[in-house]
Design an enzyme around this catalytic site. Sequence first.
Site, short mmCIF file in Angstrom:
data_model
loop_
_atom_site.label_atom_id
_atom_site.label_comp_id
_atom_site.label_asym_id
_atom_site.label_seq_id
_atom_site.Cartn_x
_atom_site.Cartn_y
_atom_site.Cartn_z
CG ASP A 136 -1.99 -1.04 1.21
OD1 ASP A 136 -2.23 -1.60 0.12
OD2 ASP A 136 -2.60 -1.30 2.27
NE ARG A 137 0.55 8.30 -2.25
CZ ARG A 137 0.51 9.28 -1.36
NH1 ARG A 137 -0.16 9.12 -0.23
NH2 ARG A 137 1.13 10.42 -1.59
#
Length: 255
Positions: free
Chosen positions: A71-72
């Site tokens: 995830d970012r």
Amino acid sequence: MSFQPPVTLSDAEIAAVRASVVFEDAHVLVLNKPAGLSSQGGRIKANTLDDLLWAFARSNGKRPHLVHRLDRDTSGVILAAKTKPAAGFLGKAIQNRKLTKTYLALVETPPPQDQGVIRRALLRQEIGRESYMRAVPDDTPGAQPSESRYRVMARSAQGALVELEPHTGRMHQLRVHMADLGSPLVGDARYGGALTIAGRKAERLMLHAARLRFPHPEGGERGVEALVPDDFRTLMAAAGLVALERSDQAGACSS
């Protein structure tokens, strides 16, 4: 690997991505991804980590490609294949669940037990332009069986440091499983996590991919580690949690 046109990178971007390398050989490239950088296909008009891999392009125009995502706002170990055969080999290893991923997370509310296994089916939902996962009964149509292991590494009156290991690879799995357990991750506004810990603001999701063990295309296994970033370590200290030992190196690799 589908064809993608080369991306023009700045000197600063090239230097940053090269500095993030944990391990590299003729087949694989392992990096310590910083939080805030999308792995692939981010909506923000900025280069993703996959774009930055053009910094490692060879003279024949070929470059590494990521074989999984983070995830970012998750930091830590991420794996890329440098050749098409390596990509195929690692892709099959992922399908057969041969990769062992170990994460560290901060929670404000510790789990009810010091260790355990979470088995909760997850259902993907689209709300507007955003995708969410929800813990649901096993017999829910479209639900995917999911399993995660957790272990409390340190606890205090302010929170806990938890080691997490996903045994399946569903989107947002660790985040939803911990929220369902009553211990959402600090900084995870999407799934009910506190935005502060010990009076300190969490600027992002406090989840770090600390270790990865994977079968190597040449045989055997490799283990890699990525140091806990400073923002994570700062909140650990503020919460009175035992600090992890800092290595003099950016990462480590073992056979």
